[in-house]
Write an enzyme that holds these catalytic residues in place. Structure first.
Site, PDB file in Angstrom:
ATOM      1  N   GLN A 177       0.810  -1.212   0.000  1.00 44.02           N
ATOM      2  CA  GLN A 177       0.000   0.000   0.000  1.00 44.02           C
ATOM      3  C   GLN A 177       0.850   1.273   0.000  1.00 44.02           C
ATOM      4  OE1 GLN A 177      -3.240   0.259  -0.360  1.00 44.02           O
ATOM      5  NE2 GLN A 177      -3.740  -1.904  -0.237  1.00 44.02           N
ATOM      6  N   THR A 235       8.298 -19.424 -16.403  1.00 41.75           N
ATOM      7  CA  THR A 235       8.477 -18.358 -17.388  1.00 41.75           C
ATOM      8  C   THR A 235       7.754 -17.100 -16.923  1.00 41.75           C
ATOM      9  OG1 THR A 235       8.625 -19.975 -19.173  1.00 41.75           O
ATOM     10  CG2 THR A 235       8.124 -17.701 -19.791  1.00 41.75           C
ATOM     11  N   CYS A 335     -17.271 -11.085   4.848  1.00 41.16           N
ATOM     12  CA  CYS A 335     -18.579 -11.742   4.920  1.00 41.16           C
ATOM     13  C   CYS A 335     -18.413 -13.181   4.439  1.00 41.16           C
ATOM     14  CB  CYS A 335     -19.584 -11.003   4.044  1.00 41.16           C
ATOM     15  SG  CYS A 335     -21.264 -11.628   4.157  1.00 41.16           S
TER      16      CYS A 335
END
Length: 396
Positions: A177, A235, A335
């Site tokens: 972040q 790869t 949830c």
């Protein structure tokens, strides 16, 4: 009118990254490990991307290992260190880690490893003294998230990393972040391993990287042809990596201008919603990601909740309502099977279970404007004004 405010979940690929990917797909499609001209064109593109990503964090190009994303980078860091040992040892993480770190730690725990989860204060921040006191003779790895994705809090990574370095303990940080939004210099920052992700900084999904400080040994998770300095066989996904490189280069070029702009928008959103009594800011306002705003929805006249779960105003309730208004944000809680699950991050910060299902996150990006902020504020106010009175009747 549509407003996207979920940039911490993913960002739209930049046109420049898409263009570079198209060139890779049409002109640089060879296998980078092949010695012929087609392979060497691909290899040249691969190494350019490696230099671009390395420059974003001021690393040596040879210390960048490309992965499929931040999750794989985190797993490679943690499991790569753990597999060096034939017997279980001790690792330290925070209580607010992303699941890409928390889950591998749980897996190690099942294998007999000892895991310490450092507590955080009410703002989600670790105190360095807690890390110091948690060290053991068999501590081999410390992994602390740099910027928390749910509540935006930045950790004192320099201080924490220095504690690890003074004890010669490996230190990893998930900087997914942070990279591209705040300057990172691994030549000065005391970290041994650092994870970044392409799609968090306007590159394509499917590419990430792990910075591995020179001299650090890891055991690879994949057996195969030995690509990526024998640490990540397979790869390379060249088009995604090329797009990642371009996005990283542009993020570095723009950071001095874009980061202050995002901070201004972030603070504007916080300030405009500060008078809403049902919204309580979460995370640290000062030590915070520049693009990140988060709240917990509360209903003081209705705590504890007496009605069934489906009548609660949760973070997901507001996410759905704002989506109907054309605004995309995210909820801080998960949830599962239709049942609300309290956010482990908010629980670790001291919120009760009712509060821990009320988290919301609004994250800003390159296309966010002041008008977007102001319109979103109006929409949130109207939605909460409409929904809150219904919940306020729950004790009658």
């Amino acid at each position: 009118m549509q407003i996207y405010l979920d940039y911490s979940a993913t960002t739209p690929p930049r046109p420049e990254a898409i263009q570079a990917m198209q060139i890779a797909l049409t002109q640089q499609w060879g296998n980078p490990s092949s010695l012929h001209e087609w392979g060497q064109r691909a290899a040249t593109a691969l190494e350019l991307a490696r230099m671009q990503v390395a420059s974003l964090i001021n690393a040596l190009p040879e210390s960048i290992i490309f992965t499929s994303g931040g999750t794989e980078a985190d797993n490679l860091a943690i499991m790569g260190i753990a597999r060096l040992y034939t017997k279980p040892q001790h690792i330290i993480i925070s209580s607010v880690e992303h699941s890409a770190v928390a889950e591998p730690a749980r897996q190690l725990e099942h294998l007999g490893w000892e895991v310490t989860r450092l507590p955080v204060d009410k703002f989600g921040r670790i105190h360095p003294l807690d890390l110091q006191e948690s060290l053991r003779s068999n501590t081999v790895l410390i992994s602390i998230i740099y910027g928390q994705s749910e509540v935006g809090t930045l950790q004192p990574i320099e201080a924490l990393g220095q504690i690890a370095r003074d004890r010669n303990i490996m230190f990893h940080t998930d900087a997914v972040q942070v990279a591209g939004k705040l300057p990172i210099d691994v030549q000065k920052l005391p970290v041994d391993l650092l994870s970044v992700s392409s799609h968090k900084l306007y590159g394509p999904q499917g590419a990430g990287a792990l910075y591995v400080r020179q001299g650090i040994e890891l055991v690879p998770m994949l057996g195969g042809g030995g690509q990526e300095l024998k640490l990540r066989s397979g790869t390379q996904a060249l088009p995604a990596i090329v797009g990642f490189g371009v996005a990283a280069e542009l993020a570095l070029q723009e950071i001095d201008v874009e980061t202050p702009r995002l901070i201004g928008l972030r603070d504007r959103l916080f300030d405009r919603l500060s008078h809403v009594p049902s919204l309580v800011p979460t995370g640290d306002r000062y030590y915070r990601l520049p693009h990140h705003v988060s709240f917990c929805i509360v209903s003081p006249s209705c705590r504890p909740y007496q009605k069934r779960d489906t009548d609660r105003i949760t973070g997901k309730t507001l996410v759905r309502q704002l989506n109907l208004a054309g605004i995309g944000i995210s909820s801080g809680s998960a949830c599962s099977s239709g049942k609300l699950t309290p956010s482990p991050i908010l629980l670790a910060m001291g919120y009760d279970e009712s509060g821990a299902v009320g988290g919301i996150r609004l994250t800003l990006g390159r296309e966010t404007t002041e008008a977007d902020i102001d319109w979103t504020v109006i929409a949130i106010e109207q939605i909460l004004d409409r929904l809150m009175p219904k919940v306020a009747l729950c004790k009658r």
